[in-house]
Design a protein around this motif. Structure first.
Motif, PDB file in Angstrom:
ATOM      1  N   GLU A 132      17.578   4.852  -1.978  1.00  0.00           N
ATOM      2  CA  GLU A 132      16.727   4.385  -0.874  1.00  0.00           C
ATOM      3  C   GLU A 132      15.506   3.632  -1.400  1.00  0.00           C
ATOM      4  OE1 GLU A 132      17.361   4.167   2.185  1.00  0.00           O
ATOM      5  OE2 GLU A 132      18.860   5.670   2.662  1.00  0.00           O
ATOM      6  N   VAL A 133      14.967   4.058  -2.542  1.00  0.00           N
ATOM      7  CA  VAL A 133      13.788   3.392  -3.101  1.00  0.00           C
ATOM      8  C   VAL A 133      14.143   1.960  -3.526  1.00  0.00           C
ATOM      9  CG1 VAL A 133      11.967   3.491  -4.850  1.00  0.00           C
ATOM     10  CG2 VAL A 133      12.825   5.610  -3.808  1.00  0.00           C
ATOM     11  N   ASP A 134      15.318   1.804  -4.160  1.00  0.00           N
ATOM     12  CA  ASP A 134      15.780   0.450  -4.497  1.00  0.00           C
ATOM     13  C   ASP A 134      15.894  -0.402  -3.246  1.00  0.00           C
ATOM     14  OD1 ASP A 134      15.986   0.931  -7.191  1.00  0.00           O
ATOM     15  OD2 ASP A 134      18.083   1.531  -7.094  1.00  0.00           O
ATOM     16  N   ASP A 135      16.428   0.218  -2.201  1.00  0.00           N
ATOM     17  CA  ASP A 135      16.656  -0.509  -0.965  1.00  0.00           C
ATOM     18  C   ASP A 135      15.326  -0.870  -0.280  1.00  0.00           C
ATOM     19  OD1 ASP A 135      19.017  -1.439   0.385  1.00  0.00           O
ATOM     20  OD2 ASP A 135      18.316  -0.282   2.107  1.00  0.00           O
ATOM     21  N   GLU A 136      14.317  -0.005  -0.431  1.00  0.00           N
ATOM     22  CA  GLU A 136      12.984  -0.319   0.112  1.00  0.00           C
ATOM     23  C   GLU A 136      12.431  -1.590  -0.520  1.00  0.00           C
ATOM     24  OE1 GLU A 136      10.642   3.128  -0.775  1.00  0.00           O
ATOM     25  OE2 GLU A 136      11.976   4.435   0.357  1.00  0.00           O
ATOM     26  N   ALA A 193       4.947  -5.197   7.251  1.00  0.00           N
ATOM     27  CA  ALA A 193       6.212  -4.446   7.204  1.00  0.00           C
ATOM     28  C   ALA A 193       5.903  -3.059   6.659  1.00  0.00           C
ATOM     29  CB  ALA A 193       7.243  -5.133   6.303  1.00  0.00           C
ATOM     30  N   ALA A 194       6.708  -2.062   7.050  1.00  0.00           N
ATOM     31  CA  ALA A 194       6.393  -0.698   6.618  1.00  0.00           C
ATOM     32  C   ALA A 194       7.641   0.146   6.408  1.00  0.00           C
ATOM     33  CB  ALA A 194       5.496  -0.014   7.638  1.00  0.00           C
ATOM     34  N   ALA A 211       0.713  -7.657   3.861  1.00  0.00           N
ATOM     35  CA  ALA A 211       0.981  -6.560   2.927  1.00  0.00           C
ATOM     36  C   ALA A 211       2.027  -5.623   3.510  1.00  0.00           C
ATOM     37  CB  ALA A 211      -0.303  -5.788   2.639  1.00  0.00           C
ATOM     38  N   GLY A 212       2.707  -4.880   2.632  1.00  0.00           N
ATOM     39  CA  GLY A 212       3.585  -3.809   3.074  1.00  0.00           C
ATOM     40  C   GLY A 212       2.859  -2.479   3.025  1.00  0.00           C
ATOM     41  N   TYR A 213       3.339  -1.505   3.788  1.00  0.00           N
ATOM     42  CA  TYR A 213       2.814  -0.141   3.699  1.00  0.00           C
ATOM     43  C   TYR A 213       3.998   0.792   3.553  1.00  0.00           C
ATOM     44  CZ  TYR A 213       0.628   4.321   4.636  1.00  0.00           C
ATOM     45  OH  TYR A 213       0.196   5.624   4.517  1.00  0.00           O
ATOM     46  N   CYS A 214       3.957   1.686   2.576  1.00  0.00           N
ATOM     47  CA  CYS A 214       4.978   2.728   2.438  1.00  0.00           C
ATOM     48  C   CYS A 214       4.305   4.083   2.429  1.00  0.00           C
ATOM     49  CB  CYS A 214       5.795   2.544   1.155  1.00  0.00           C
ATOM     50  SG  CYS A 214       6.905   3.932   0.814  1.00  0.00           S
ATOM     51  N   GLY A 215       4.652   4.934   3.391  1.00  0.00           N
ATOM     52  CA  GLY A 215       4.117   6.288   3.415  1.00  0.00           C
ATOM     53  C   GLY A 215       5.079   7.210   4.152  1.00  0.00           C
ATOM     54  N   LEU A 216       5.399   8.338   3.514  1.00  0.00           N
ATOM     55  CA  LEU A 216       6.291   9.315   4.123  1.00  0.00           C
ATOM     56  C   LEU A 216       5.512  10.595   4.393  1.00  0.00           C
ATOM     57  CD1 LEU A 216       9.319   8.710   1.728  1.00  0.00           C
ATOM     58  CD2 LEU A 216       8.908   7.698   3.979  1.00  0.00           C
ATOM     59  N   SER A 217       5.974  11.390   5.350  1.00  0.00           N
ATOM     60  CA  SER A 217       5.340  12.664   5.655  1.00  0.00           C
ATOM     61  C   SER A 217       3.867  12.404   6.035  1.00  0.00           C
ATOM     62  CB  SER A 217       5.504  13.591   4.447  1.00  0.00           C
ATOM     63  OG  SER A 217       5.305  14.924   4.803  1.00  0.00           O
ATOM     64  N   MET A 218       2.882  12.975   5.334  1.00  0.00           N
ATOM     65  CA  MET A 218       1.486  12.670   5.680  1.00  0.00           C
ATOM     66  C   MET A 218       1.188  11.178   5.522  1.00  0.00           C
ATOM     67  SD  MET A 218      -2.124  14.234   4.246  1.00  0.00           S
ATOM     68  CE  MET A 218      -2.367  13.074   2.899  1.00  0.00           C
ATOM     69  N   GLY A 219       1.839  10.550   4.548  1.00  0.00           N
ATOM     70  CA  GLY A 219       1.662   9.107   4.367  1.00  0.00           C
ATOM     71  C   GLY A 219       2.103   8.312   5.587  1.00  0.00           C
ATOM     72  N   CYS A 220       3.065   8.865   6.333  1.00  0.00           N
ATOM     73  CA  CYS A 220       3.490   8.264   7.600  1.00  0.00           C
ATOM     74  C   CYS A 220       2.482   8.593   8.704  1.00  0.00           C
ATOM     75  CB  CYS A 220       4.884   8.776   7.958  1.00  0.00           C
ATOM     76  SG  CYS A 220       5.501   8.282   9.574  1.00  0.00           S
ATOM     77  N   GLY A 221       2.001   9.836   8.708  1.00  0.00           N
ATOM     78  CA  GLY A 221       1.048  10.254   9.738  1.00  0.00           C
ATOM     79  C   GLY A 221      -0.262   9.495   9.681  1.00  0.00           C
ATOM     80  N   LEU A 222      -0.695   9.114   8.470  1.00  0.00           N
ATOM     81  CA  LEU A 222      -1.914   8.315   8.328  1.00  0.00           C
ATOM     82  C   LEU A 222      -1.588   6.819   8.383  1.00  0.00           C
ATOM     83  CD1 LEU A 222      -3.671  10.327   5.446  1.00  0.00           C
ATOM     84  CD2 LEU A 222      -3.785  10.670   7.948  1.00  0.00           C
ATOM     85  N   GLY A 223      -0.359   6.462   8.070  1.00  0.00           N
ATOM     86  CA  GLY A 223       0.032   5.057   8.056  1.00  0.00           C
ATOM     87  C   GLY A 223       0.204   4.468   9.447  1.00  0.00           C
ATOM     88  N   LEU A 272       0.869  -1.183   0.000  1.00  0.00           N
ATOM     89  CA  LEU A 272       0.000   0.000   0.000  1.00  0.00           C
ATOM     90  C   LEU A 272       0.903   1.230   0.000  1.00  0.00           C
ATOM     91  CD1 LEU A 272      -2.425  -1.016   2.932  1.00  0.00           C
ATOM     92  CD2 LEU A 272      -2.488  -1.752   0.525  1.00  0.00           C
ATOM     93  N   LEU A 273       0.571   2.197  -0.831  1.00  0.00           N
ATOM     94  CA  LEU A 273       1.432   3.357  -1.007  1.00  0.00           C
ATOM     95  C   LEU A 273       0.648   4.619  -0.642  1.00  0.00           C
ATOM     96  CD1 LEU A 273       4.294   3.817  -1.941  1.00  0.00           C
ATOM     97  CD2 LEU A 273       3.537   3.520  -4.286  1.00  0.00           C
ATOM     98  N   GLY A 274       1.007   5.254   0.481  1.00  0.00           N
ATOM     99  CA  GLY A 274       0.314   6.461   0.933  1.00  0.00           C
ATOM    100  C   GLY A 274       1.053   7.712   0.480  1.00  0.00           C
TER     101      GLY A 274
END
Lengths: 248, 248
Positions: free
Chosen positions: B224-228, B158-159, B134-146, B39-41
């Protein structure tokens, strides 16, 4: 440079050597052309074949690198001097660890840097070692001796550092201009978190990444070592000789 | 769940859909069996096809994952409510950003969490999506809602989180028990460094790694995206269906 033994296992050749008074080990991938080089600095009280050093060396060699480790001054098979004994006793006696560790590294650094540079020159002459930029990996004391080395040595092109605070190192850290991977243990009782963050902050390069994991000084997760091999592969690729791109 | 378009390019199929009032996009690797889901926030003020979202989605899909993104409440193609406008005006007006961002996320989180859970249920029914964690990836607001989503949702295994401070989130962060990769930008003007470090510290899982890089809020390095993708591959492997191990 005098080689004293050679053994091979799991695709990796291990050769012990001495260069003047400095005992060392060279690991190389078997049946490969010239491999890019990584220098491996051990931690305080450890030596060139401490378990963590050997594990990293074999992992890097499996990824196609030549790896060299030496005993630091006053460590491993080498004699101890009076000043070393005095600072070590201070550490055991519970003085300010940040200041004492910095004093220890300052006592060793001049000699250690000169020895690493001589080893680098000697090892790069070998057929199995490439002559492109080398990597340096050193944590804790290996970081404390590595930062002055990298500041002085243009033949080092990338470094894995960490598990150390900024005490006494900020000036030389600012002179580090190569890509750095910096490891920090979030619950390190030997290195206060903010001192470790301050050393990462002080590094002069704009190409630096901090990896922090939970756990104590000795608890760096195994997946970080795999990731270090990828980090070095990314930054030392230009030093690979012809045909060596198939080595990973 | 109603699909409204389908296109394929570079080995990735992209399908737009709506689920009740929520517009979304699903990316899947072409010619693969059921793929583990991520899931991508998106970030604040962004939407489900913002450039950074699409770049991550395509990178993950190329690594063998199914990826879904939706417009958050008040974002993208969705109507805006009065309270959202009031907080957004406060942010533009220069109030305390930490408190206002926390208020914004608190305003959106209840609805966002319910919507993500419904999307998760619907998407896992599709043939091309695996039913493992499932995985979840969210940064900034995506982290705040994640973080509230992960705290509430046992199907997330995993996130990747980060680019946000601890304000208003410490309680739910402590309930996050899955492996987390946490990204922090060392010179982030929107998120004070110590607030970001405090959110990493607050995460309840013992399997968490902080990756900090120089640069501002929007400057996360491409590596970092490759590493994610490797991080998710390591942690969601058990959700791969038979034969899917060849998908990377």
């Amino acid at each position: 440079m005098r080689f004293t033994s050679l053994t091979s296992s799991d695709g990796v050749t291990e050769q012990f050597f001495t260069l003047d008074d400095v005992p060392g080990v060279l690991w190389t991938p078997q049946a490969a052309g010239p491999s890019p080089l990584i220098l491996l600095g051990h931690g305080g009280g450890q030596h060139k074949t401490a378990p963590g050093v050997v594990a990293r060396a074999r992992r890097y060699a499996a990824a196609g690198f030549a790896v060299v480790a030496i005993d630091a001054p006053n460590h491993g098979d080498r004699p101890k001097d009076e000043e070393f004994g005095r600072i070590a006793a201070g550490l055991r006696g519970g003085g300010d660890p940040g200041a004492l560790v910095a004093a220890m590294h300052a006592h060793l650094a001049g000699q250690a840097v000169a020895e690493w540079r001589a080893v680098l020159t000697a090892v790069r002459r070998l057929d199995e070692v490439g002559d492109g930029p080398a990597g340096y990996c050193g944590l804790s004391m290996g970081c404390g001796l590595g930062i002055p080395l990298i500041a002085a040595e243009p033949r080092i092109g990338a470094a894995v550092l960490g598990l150390l605070g900024a005490d006494g190192l900020a000036g030389e850290a600012a002179q580090v201009k190569v890509p750095v991977r910096f490891l920090l243990q979030w619950d390190d009782r030997l290195v206060p978190r903010e001192r470790g963050l301050a050393l990462f902050d002080a590094l002069g390069t704009s190409d630096k990444t901090l990896h922090a994991n939970p756990g104590g000084h000795g608890d760096v997760p195994a997946f970080e070592v795999d990731d270090e091999a990828r980090f070095f592969a990314r930054h030392l690729a230009r030093s690979r000789a012809n045909g060596s791109s198939a080595k990973r």
